[in-house]
Design a protein around this motif. Sequence first.
Motif, short mmCIF file in Angstrom:
data_model
loop_
_atom_site.label_atom_id
_atom_site.label_comp_id
_atom_site.label_asym_id
_atom_site.label_seq_id
_atom_site.Cartn_x
_atom_site.Cartn_y
_atom_site.Cartn_z
N ARG A 65 -5.60 1.61 -27.25
CA ARG A 65 -4.59 2.45 -26.90
C ARG A 65 -4.82 3.74 -26.40
NH1 ARG A 65 -3.51 0.28 -31.54
NH2 ARG A 65 -1.79 -2.08 -31.21
N ARG A 66 -3.99 3.80 -25.59
CA ARG A 66 -4.24 5.35 -25.00
C ARG A 66 -3.42 6.33 -25.97
NH1 ARG A 66 -4.48 8.05 -19.85
NH2 ARG A 66 -2.27 9.35 -20.47
N GLY A 67 -3.25 7.18 -25.95
CA GLY A 67 -2.72 7.67 -27.37
C GLY A 67 -1.00 7.81 -27.11
N ASP A 68 -0.35 7.84 -25.60
CA ASP A 68 0.57 8.34 -25.97
C ASP A 68 1.44 6.39 -25.38
OD1 ASP A 68 0.33 7.61 -23.53
OD2 ASP A 68 0.94 8.83 -22.41
N PHE A 69 0.75 5.58 -25.45
CA PHE A 69 1.30 3.85 -25.77
C PHE A 69 1.35 3.41 -24.99
CE2 PHE A 69 1.03 5.17 -30.24
CZ PHE A 69 0.47 4.38 -31.53
N SER A 70 1.37 4.20 -23.89
CA SER A 70 1.61 3.73 -22.50
C SER A 70 0.85 2.99 -22.18
CB SER A 70 1.75 4.86 -21.81
OG SER A 70 0.05 5.95 -21.19
N GLY A 71 -0.50 2.31 -21.87
CA GLY A 71 -1.42 1.51 -21.70
C GLY A 71 -2.50 1.22 -22.35
N PHE A 72 -3.83 1.02 -22.46
CA PHE A 72 -4.93 0.60 -23.17
C PHE A 72 -6.48 1.14 -21.83
CE2 PHE A 72 -1.69 -1.59 -24.10
CZ PHE A 72 -2.08 -2.39 -25.74
N LEU A 73 -7.12 1.49 -22.31
CA LEU A 73 -7.99 1.22 -22.05
C LEU A 73 -9.54 1.00 -22.42
CD1 LEU A 73 -7.90 5.79 -22.18
CD2 LEU A 73 -8.26 3.94 -19.94
N LEU A 74 -10.39 0.93 -22.30
CA LEU A 74 -11.95 0.38 -22.56
C LEU A 74 -12.03 1.07 -24.04
CD1 LEU A 74 -13.51 0.16 -19.63
CD2 LEU A 74 -12.27 -1.92 -20.25
N GLY A 75 -12.74 0.41 -25.03
CA GLY A 75 -13.21 0.35 -26.21
C GLY A 75 -14.41 0.72 -25.57
N THR A 76 -14.95 1.22 -28.03
CA THR A 76 -16.68 1.36 -27.90
C THR A 76 -17.05 0.26 -27.98
OG1 THR A 76 -15.81 1.02 -30.25
CG2 THR A 76 -15.75 3.13 -29.32
N ARG A 77 -16.51 -0.77 -28.07
CA ARG A 77 -17.48 -2.46 -28.15
C ARG A 77 -17.96 -2.27 -26.38
NH1 ARG A 77 -16.36 -6.31 -32.64
NH2 ARG A 77 -17.94 -7.49 -30.85
N VAL A 78 -17.24 -2.85 -25.18
CA VAL A 78 -17.62 -2.62 -24.05
C VAL A 78 -18.58 -1.50 -23.58
CG1 VAL A 78 -15.91 -2.39 -21.77
CG2 VAL A 78 -15.13 -4.18 -23.89
#
Length: 248
Positions: A65-78
């Motif tokens: 999750r983005r820090g402001d909970f506005s969306g999502f980014l690729l995580g460490t596994r990807v």
Amino acid sequence: MNGAGLAGDTRLPEKGLGLALEILEQVARDDRGASAAEIARAVGAPRATVYRVVNSLVRDEYLVRRGDFSGFLLGTRVLELAAIVGARTRPEHAAVVARLRDDTGEAVHLFAFHRSGLMVLDEDESQPLSDRDALLADPTRSAIGHLWLVAHPDRRMPQAPNWRVAPPADDVRAIHEAYAVRGYTEQAALLTSDRGCLAVPIHDDAARPIGAVTLSTSISRLSVAARHVGALRDAARALAPLGSLSGW
């Protein structure tokens, strides 16, 4: 969407794997951080279903999750998977070319020769070719084109269909004479008025030119760019054994 919308410890069902991959692709396309609502619209799935799959991907660190909970980014596994694939698929010449770019601070490009013209193997993304179409159409307008003419003295333009311009015999003779003196080729302001370049050949085991490494710089620095010729030649020697591996 906030964290409450992703509560629970749901598991990703097998039939959701296809949707999960679509979601990852959509997130990868948006470096700002895609919201769950935006993802749902893009993949054409019910928002509740997307929330459930996103929740699983966040839990397993494929998304964050983005820090402001506005969306999502690729995580460490990807990102870890991408690094593994990149390391396995990275061309063997890449480290040599990257080091040369770092050492010179100039635009460095890698080319292969074939009987009908040139192939761009590694274009400097930070300083791309100034006029790719002209470079690949007219051998007289670039240092790499000059070097191709030196390497193929018996070729004529009708038998080299990628070249759309036939150089005058006097120009070809002058290119050969200059190369005989310098051992590399050079052009100034022939592709664009503010750029010039040098090209050093890469030879195979039989001493035949199979490609070249080039350095492009501004006209104002071209007069001192010759100080990098030694580094270009070192790189060409290091690249020579990789020719067969790169499909040259």
